[in-house]
Design a protein around this motif. Sequence first.
Motif, PDB file in Angstrom:
ATOM      1  N   SER A   3      41.573  44.177  40.311  1.00 50.93           N
ATOM      2  CA  SER A   3      41.753  45.549  40.119  1.00 50.93           C
ATOM      3  C   SER A   3      42.000  45.780  38.764  1.00 50.93           C
ATOM      4  O   SER A   3      41.825  46.921  38.192  1.00 50.93           O
ATOM      5  CB  SER A   3      42.421  46.411  41.305  1.00 50.93           C
ATOM      6  N   ILE A  35      32.819  47.549  49.427  1.00 52.39           N
ATOM      7  CA  ILE A  35      33.688  48.432  48.994  1.00 52.39           C
ATOM      8  C   ILE A  35      33.347  49.910  48.705  1.00 52.39           C
ATOM      9  O   ILE A  35      32.231  49.921  48.384  1.00 52.39           O
ATOM     10  CB  ILE A  35      34.573  47.874  47.809  1.00 52.39           C
ATOM     11  N   GLU A  48      40.395  52.498  47.801  1.00 51.71           N
ATOM     12  CA  GLU A  48      39.536  51.658  48.258  1.00 51.71           C
ATOM     13  C   GLU A  48      39.292  51.293  49.588  1.00 51.71           C
ATOM     14  O   GLU A  48      40.408  50.674  50.052  1.00 51.71           O
ATOM     15  CB  GLU A  48      39.823  50.362  47.239  1.00 51.71           C
ATOM     16  N   TYR A 103      37.436  48.867  52.420  1.00 55.41           N
ATOM     17  CA  TYR A 103      36.801  47.714  52.458  1.00 55.41           C
ATOM     18  C   TYR A 103      36.371  47.658  54.167  1.00 55.41           C
ATOM     19  O   TYR A 103      36.881  48.196  54.971  1.00 55.41           O
ATOM     20  CB  TYR A 103      37.761  46.284  52.356  1.00 55.41           C
ATOM     21  N   THR A 156      30.793  43.627  47.392  1.00 48.65           N
ATOM     22  CA  THR A 156      31.839  42.858  46.401  1.00 48.65           C
ATOM     23  C   THR A 156      32.451  41.451  46.911  1.00 48.65           C
ATOM     24  O   THR A 156      32.152  41.241  48.192  1.00 48.65           O
ATOM     25  CB  THR A 156      32.838  43.644  46.077  1.00 48.65           C
ATOM     26  N   LYS A 212      35.891  39.984  47.438  1.00 49.08           N
ATOM     27  CA  LYS A 212      37.056  40.024  47.299  1.00 49.08           C
ATOM     28  C   LYS A 212      37.973  38.760  47.303  1.00 49.08           C
ATOM     29  O   LYS A 212      37.789  38.187  48.449  1.00 49.08           O
ATOM     30  CB  LYS A 212      37.528  41.315  48.658  1.00 49.08           C
ATOM     31  N   TYR A 258      33.949  38.286  39.122  1.00 49.29           N
ATOM     32  CA  TYR A 258      35.015  38.613  39.843  1.00 49.29           C
ATOM     33  C   TYR A 258      35.804  37.448  39.784  1.00 49.29           C
ATOM     34  O   TYR A 258      35.502  36.270  39.509  1.00 49.29           O
ATOM     35  CB  TYR A 258      34.543  38.671  41.780  1.00 49.29           C
ATOM     36  N   ASN A 291      40.190  35.733  40.879  1.00 52.88           N
ATOM     37  CA  ASN A 291      41.192  35.988  41.820  1.00 52.88           C
ATOM     38  C   ASN A 291      42.789  35.812  41.100  1.00 52.88           C
ATOM     39  O   ASN A 291      43.596  34.781  41.659  1.00 52.88           O
ATOM     40  CB  ASN A 291      41.112  34.861  43.070  1.00 52.88           C
TER      41      ASN A 291
END
Length: 248
Positions: free
Chosen positions: A5, A138, A171, A173, A199, A201, A233, A235
Motif C-alpha cells: 500500500s 480488491i 480497501e 477485499y 490483486t 495480497k 506486488y 510483501n
Amino acid sequence: MAGHSQFKNIMHRKGRQDAQKSKLFSKLAREITVAAKLGTPDPAMNPRLRAAVIAARQENMPKDNIERAIKKAIGGESESYDEIRYEGYGPGGVAIIVEALTDNRNRAASDIRSYFTKSGGNLGETGSVAFMFDRTGIIEYDASKASDDAMLEAAIEAGADDVVSSEGGHEIYASQETFREVAKALEAKFGEARKAALTWKPQNTVSVDDETGEKLLKLMDLLNEHDDVQNVYANFEVSDALVAKMAG
C-alpha cells in the motif's frame, strides 16, 4: 501500513509529478485491448474490461483512447500479447510478483531477470513465491464516499472478507468467487469504485531497514517502468521516513 500500500501511494504521487502519462496510457490501452479480446467488448458484461476502463478513467485517460483500444480488439488489428507472471526474491529476501503483457517473451524475461539480478535479488520459477500471497479481489473507494462504519457494514452485508479504512480511503477485499457480486453491491450503494480488480495480497509482510527498502523501491520503480509490466506486488514494509524521502 503494508508495504504494497505504501509503495502504491508513492507511485501514485510520483505518477502525478512526472511526465510519463503516455507510457501509462499505452499500458492501460494494452490491458483494455487484451481484456476486450478475451471476453466481450462490453464493459458491463466483462469484469476484467470494466476494471481496465475504471483504471484508465482514474488516470484521466481520454475517452477516445479507451474506445480506440476496445475497437482494436473488435477489429482484430491488435498485436498478440502473452500474459506472463514472473516471481522472485528482491533484496532482503522480499517476495515479488510481476504481471506482464508482452509481444516478446524472450525480451521481457531477459529484462526482468537482469533487473532482479542487478538489485541483488533473483528471479525464480512460477509458483516460487505465489504461495505467500492470496489471489483476491480488491475494491477501493475514496474516504469521502462513506464513514468507516458505513463502509464496513455495507461490505459485510455484500459478502466481503475484509475492509481496511484509512485517510487514503477504503480497501475492501473479497474472494475471487464473490468479488464481482461484492463490487456490484457496493457500486449500487456508493457509486463506481476508484478501483475494482484482482490483486495479489501478501499473507504477511516483512519489515526491512531503510538501506534494503531503498534498493527494493528502486527495483519496483525499474519493473514498473518497463513497457511490458502491468503490475508489481511485494510483501515488505518500509519506514515512514523512507516513504517521505523517496516521495520527495
